[in-house]
Each structure stands twice: as structure tokens, then as C-alpha cells.
Design a protein around this motif. Structure first.
Motif, PDB file in Angstrom:
ATOM      1  N   THR A 262       0.828  -1.205   0.000  1.00  0.00           N
ATOM      2  CA  THR A 262       0.000   0.000   0.000  1.00  0.00           C
ATOM      3  C   THR A 262       0.864   1.257   0.000  1.00  0.00           C
TER       4      THR A 262
ATOM      5  N   ASP B 226      -2.112   7.682   6.529  1.00  0.00           N
ATOM      6  CA  ASP B 226      -2.266   7.102   7.861  1.00  0.00           C
ATOM      7  C   ASP B 226      -2.658   8.185   8.859  1.00  0.00           C
TER       8      ASP B 226
ATOM      9  N   GLY C 177       1.897   7.271   4.485  1.00  0.00           N
ATOM     10  CA  GLY C 177       2.154   5.954   5.072  1.00  0.00           C
ATOM     11  C   GLY C 177       2.022   4.891   4.005  1.00  0.00           C
ATOM     12  N   GLY C 178       1.809   3.677   4.459  1.00  0.00           N
ATOM     13  CA  GLY C 178       1.642   2.558   3.521  1.00  0.00           C
ATOM     14  C   GLY C 178       2.870   1.660   3.538  1.00  0.00           C
ATOM     15  N   ALA C 179       2.595   0.365   3.378  1.00  0.00           N
ATOM     16  CA  ALA C 179       3.669  -0.622   3.457  1.00  0.00           C
ATOM     17  C   ALA C 179       4.746  -0.353   2.401  1.00  0.00           C
TER      18      ALA C 179
ATOM     19  N   PHE D 294       7.142   2.636   3.264  1.00  0.00           N
ATOM     20  CA  PHE D 294       8.211   2.354   4.230  1.00  0.00           C
ATOM     21  C   PHE D 294       9.261   1.414   3.608  1.00  0.00           C
TER      22      PHE D 294
ATOM     23  N   TYR E 243      -2.230   3.083  19.277  1.00  0.00           N
ATOM     24  CA  TYR E 243      -1.344   2.202  20.049  1.00  0.00           C
ATOM     25  C   TYR E 243      -1.716   2.195  21.513  1.00  0.00           C
TER      26      TYR E 243
ATOM     27  N   ARG F 174      -1.633  -2.607  19.105  1.00  0.00           N
ATOM     28  CA  ARG F 174      -2.409  -1.475  18.606  1.00  0.00           C
ATOM     29  C   ARG F 174      -3.769  -1.958  18.138  1.00  0.00           C
TER      30      ARG F 174
ATOM     31  N   PRO G 195       5.583   3.115  16.425  1.00  0.00           N
ATOM     32  CA  PRO G 195       6.065   1.904  15.732  1.00  0.00           C
ATOM     33  C   PRO G 195       5.483   1.692  14.332  1.00  0.00           C
ATOM     34  N   THR G 196       4.589   2.556  13.874  1.00  0.00           N
ATOM     35  CA  THR G 196       3.960   2.342  12.566  1.00  0.00           C
ATOM     36  C   THR G 196       5.026   2.206  11.474  1.00  0.00           C
ATOM     37  N   GLY G 197       4.891   1.140  10.707  1.00  0.00           N
ATOM     38  CA  GLY G 197       5.784   0.956   9.565  1.00  0.00           C
ATOM     39  C   GLY G 197       7.082   0.267   9.916  1.00  0.00           C
TER      40      GLY G 197
ATOM     41  N   GLY H  19       7.674  -2.774  10.754  1.00  0.00           N
ATOM     42  CA  GLY H  19       7.757  -4.076  10.087  1.00  0.00           C
ATOM     43  C   GLY H  19       8.081  -3.924   8.603  1.00  0.00           C
ATOM     44  N   ASP H  20       7.499  -2.928   7.980  1.00  0.00           N
ATOM     45  CA  ASP H  20       7.739  -2.707   6.548  1.00  0.00           C
ATOM     46  C   ASP H  20       9.146  -2.159   6.326  1.00  0.00           C
TER      47      ASP H  20
HETATM   48  P1  AMP Z   1       3.245  -1.970  10.099  1.00  0.00           P
HETATM   49  O1  AMP Z   1       3.296  -1.029  11.278  1.00  0.00           O
HETATM   50  O2  AMP Z   1       4.620  -2.423   9.667  1.00  0.00           O
HETATM   51  O3  AMP Z   1       2.278  -3.059  10.267  1.00  0.00           O
HETATM   52  O4  AMP Z   1       2.738  -1.109   8.867  1.00  0.00           O
HETATM   53  C1  AMP Z   1       1.848  -0.050   8.993  1.00  0.00           C
HETATM   54  C2  AMP Z   1       1.498   0.441   7.607  1.00  0.00           C
HETATM   55  O5  AMP Z   1       0.697  -0.558   6.975  1.00  0.00           O
HETATM   56  C3  AMP Z   1       0.695   1.712   7.627  1.00  0.00           C
HETATM   57  O6  AMP Z   1       1.436   2.722   6.988  1.00  0.00           O
HETATM   58  C4  AMP Z   1      -0.605   1.403   6.900  1.00  0.00           C
HETATM   59  O7  AMP Z   1      -0.927   2.322   5.895  1.00  0.00           O
HETATM   60  C5  AMP Z   1      -0.371   0.039   6.284  1.00  0.00           C
HETATM   61  N1  AMP Z   1      -1.529  -0.826   6.462  1.00  0.00           N
HETATM   62  C6  AMP Z   1      -2.396  -0.881   7.502  1.00  0.00           C
HETATM   63  N2  AMP Z   1      -3.341  -1.812   7.302  1.00  0.00           N
HETATM   64  C7  AMP Z   1      -3.063  -2.379   6.107  1.00  0.00           C
HETATM   65  C8  AMP Z   1      -3.668  -3.408   5.331  1.00  0.00           C
HETATM   66  N3  AMP Z   1      -4.755  -4.077   5.742  1.00  0.00           N
HETATM   67  N4  AMP Z   1      -3.098  -3.731   4.153  1.00  0.00           N
HETATM   68  C9  AMP Z   1      -2.004  -3.083   3.740  1.00  0.00           C
HETATM   69  N5  AMP Z   1      -1.380  -2.111   4.395  1.00  0.00           N
HETATM   70  C10 AMP Z   1      -1.912  -1.750   5.573  1.00  0.00           C
END
Ligand code: AMP
Length: 308
Positions: free
Chosen positions: A9, A13, A27-29, A32, A87, A94, A233-235, A237-238
Motif C-alpha cells: 500500500t 495514515d 504511510g503505507g507498506a 516504508f 497504540y 495497537r 512503531p507504525t511501519g 515491520g515494513d
Molecule cells: P506496520 O506497522 O509495519 O504493520 O505497517 C503499517 C502500515 O501498513 C501503515 O502505513 C498502513 O498504511 C499500512 N496498512 C495498515 N493496514 C493495512 C492493510 N490491511 N493492508 C495493507 N497495508 C496496511
């Protein structure tokens, strides 16, 4: 220079942590992943979709870092994917408050011609059918396909998710999601179950407690760098996934031994991500900071013990 295809994505966010909240930010996977991978010697392309509400300054963030956005479709009149999360006080868990798929609901990915021979494909978080569409468009079998997903897709698209998991080499997933996917509490057993689903390697991310890399009956552990301040912590993991695949694509060596280094590079990149809201810290990150922290990682885990 290794070629890397990134799908995921690209989003707006809205985030709430114990330290503050933001309204719609970038934001978005895939965002990151791309930002983290751009710190390595790779030729990366992002395959994703946004609406025409997505500002040009945000698109420039990709192009300024030489990330190919020819396959980042802009849908006229469409609205960009939106996610809102809050969170808990420990920052390890979260609640998702809103997920609006918007333009993602009807998205058909098109991998750019010049990237169909990429050695590494990073299937970031988004609909598993889109992830599958990307694998199918590759002109030859990539050397390494890595998949990241989350509970949302396990709840809403389990069947296509299982189909795509079958086709990948590495699954990266967090501990809670690994337990949900396998119904196993032990992460070691969960990794074994995931091997049975298809992947040869499994990375289980444990937030501030680091990450585990499983391969056959071997396991490698990388700690997370203990930080004074974890802000958002958002993102993370990505960002980990971007560092992991960016490093592997840049070295062209996809062995288990080199994957251990990739886990450290991924953890290193993720340690920056959490220091500010969203992508803020990654956007100002300097190469010297990345290499300095890599030394800290090395010092953190190095010890000299006499084994009899
Ligand atoms: P993470 O914290 O690594 O899980 O990633 C957070 C990011 O994932 C955010 O920037 C969101 O825009 C994105 N995200 C959240 N929910 C989804 C979903 N269902 N599918 C794809 N991306 C998502």
C-alpha cells in the motif's frame, strides 16, 4: 545493481500513540519498504495505487530517491487507501480503528517492463490477490520472493493468502500474526507450520524484542536496538522488510548466512523508523547514521565466551 520489485500500500495514515496523534500523513507498506530499500544499491520499482488526492510532494519523495513509480497508478477521482490506528501504552500492540481500501479495492497491478526480470520481489502488505498478480507477471522466476502480510488479510482473504504463501521463499510476519495463522503458541512450532505451507525461510518479528529467522531446524536471533525513545512503531515491520530485501537485492547473495546479515540490516533500518511519527525519521535519515548504528548493533551482540 540488483533489481527489486516492491508491492504494497501507498497510503494516508492517521496515528495515535501515547505521545500524540497525527491527521492523514504519508504511510503505507510500500512507502516504508521503498524508503528503507533506497539506502541500498538497488534499482527499485513500486507497484501500487493511489487516488488523485495523493499530493505531488509525496510522489516526489519516491522519485527523489530514484524509486521507479511508473507502476504507481493514480486513479482519477479516486481516494487513496486510508488506515487509522491507535497504540496501547506498551506500544507493542495497537487497535486498527479504520481501514478504507478505496482505490485498492479494484486495483490490478502492472509490473513495469524493465523490472519483470528482477531478482528480488518484496510482496508488502496488501490484498493477497494483488500480491499473486505481481508474481504471475514476472518474466522469469525471481531468485527470492518475500511476503509480508497482516491479520486484516487473514480475517478477510485467507484463501488467496494461503495460495500466495505457497509461492514465496520467505514469509515475514509478527509474532501475534504467526500465532493467528498457525494456531500455535510456540513460535518455533509456528515457523515449522509455516514451512509446511511453502516458504523455506520464516522471519518472525517481535517488535522491541527483535526478530527470529528460521531455516530448516536452524534459528538466528537479532535483537532490536534498545532505544531511549520509541515514538511511533507504525511501519517498523515494513521498514524492516525494506532493509532486509534491499540488502539482499544489493548483494545478490540469498544464502541463509547472508540472510542473517539482512535481518540485522532490516532491524537497523526499523530502529530509525520508530523514533518519529510515520515516515518522518526515514525522510531525513543520513547514510552515516545508518552505518554508525550498524556498529552499535554489532557491539550489542558481540561477546567472547570460552566454550569447552
Ligand atoms: P506496520 O506497522 O509495519 O504493520 O505497517 C503499517 C502500515 O501498513 C501503515 O502505513 C498502513 O498504511 C499500512 N496498512 C495498515 N493496514 C493495512 C492493510 N490491511 N493492508 C495493507 N497495508 C496496511
Amino acid at each position: 545493481m540488483g533489481k527489486l520489485v516492491i508491492v504494497g500500500t501507498v497510503a494516508f495514515d492517521a496515528i495515535e500513540t501515547p505521545f500524540g496523534k497525527t491527521d492523514k500523513i504519508l504511510g503505507g507498506a510500500a512507502t516504508f519498504i521503498g524508503l528503507a530499500a533506497s539506502h541500498f544499491n538497488v534499482d527499485a520499482a513500486v507497484v501500487s495505487v493511489v487516488g488523485d488526492d495523493f499530493p505531488k510532494e509525496y510522489l516526489d519523495i519516491f522519485t527523489d530517491r530514484d524509486i521507479d513509480v511508473s507502476a504507481l497508478e493514480v486513479v482519477p477521482g479516486g481516494k487513496t487507501f486510508f488506515w487509522k490506528g491507535k497504540y496501547h501504552n506498551d506500544l507493542n500492540s495497537r487497535d486498527t480503528l479504520v481501514t478504507e481500501l478505496n482505490v485498492l479495492a479494484d486495483f490490478s497491478p502492472v509490473v513495469p517492463e524493465g523490472h519483470r526480470d528482477a531478482e528480488v520481489v518484496m510482496l508488502g502488505n496488501l490484498h493477497p490477490s494483488v500480491q499473486m498478480g505481481v508474481i504471475q507477471q514476472m518474466a522469469k522466476k525471481p531468485k527470492l520472493v518475500v511476503l509480508d502480510t497482516m491479520n486484516f488479510w487473514m480475517d478477510n482473504a485467507l484463501e488467496p493468502l494461503m495460495e500466495v504463501i505457497k509461492k514465496v521463499d520467505v514469509l515475514t510476519i509478527n509474532d501475534e500474526e504467526a500465532r493467528q495463522l498457525t494456531n500455535e503458541y510456540s513460535l518455533v512450532t509456528a515457523a515449522q507450520r509455516i514451512f509446511e505451507m511453502g516458504p523455506k525461510y520464516v522471519v518472525i518479528k517481535k517488535g522491541e524484542h527483535g526478530a527470529l529467522l528460521f531455516f530448516k531446524d536452524e534459528v538466528f536471533f537479532a535483537p532490536a536496538l534498545p532505544l531511549k525513545e520509541v515514538f511511533d512503531p507504525t511501519g517498523a515491520g515494513d521498514t524492516f522488510a525494506g532493509g532486509f530485501t534491499g540488502y539482499l537485492a544489493s548483494t545478490g547473495n540469498h544464502s541463509f548466512e547472508n540472510m542473517k546479515n539482512a535481518v540485522i540490516h532490516g532491524s537497523n533500518m526499523a530502529s530509525f523508523c520508530v523514533e518519529r511519527f510515520g515516515t518522518e525519521r526515514l525522510l531525513e535519515l543520513k547514510r552515516e547514521e545508518v552505518s554508525r548504528r550498524l556498529h552499535q548493533f554489532k557491539a550489542l551482540t558481540q561477546f567472547d565466551i570460552e566454550l569447552k
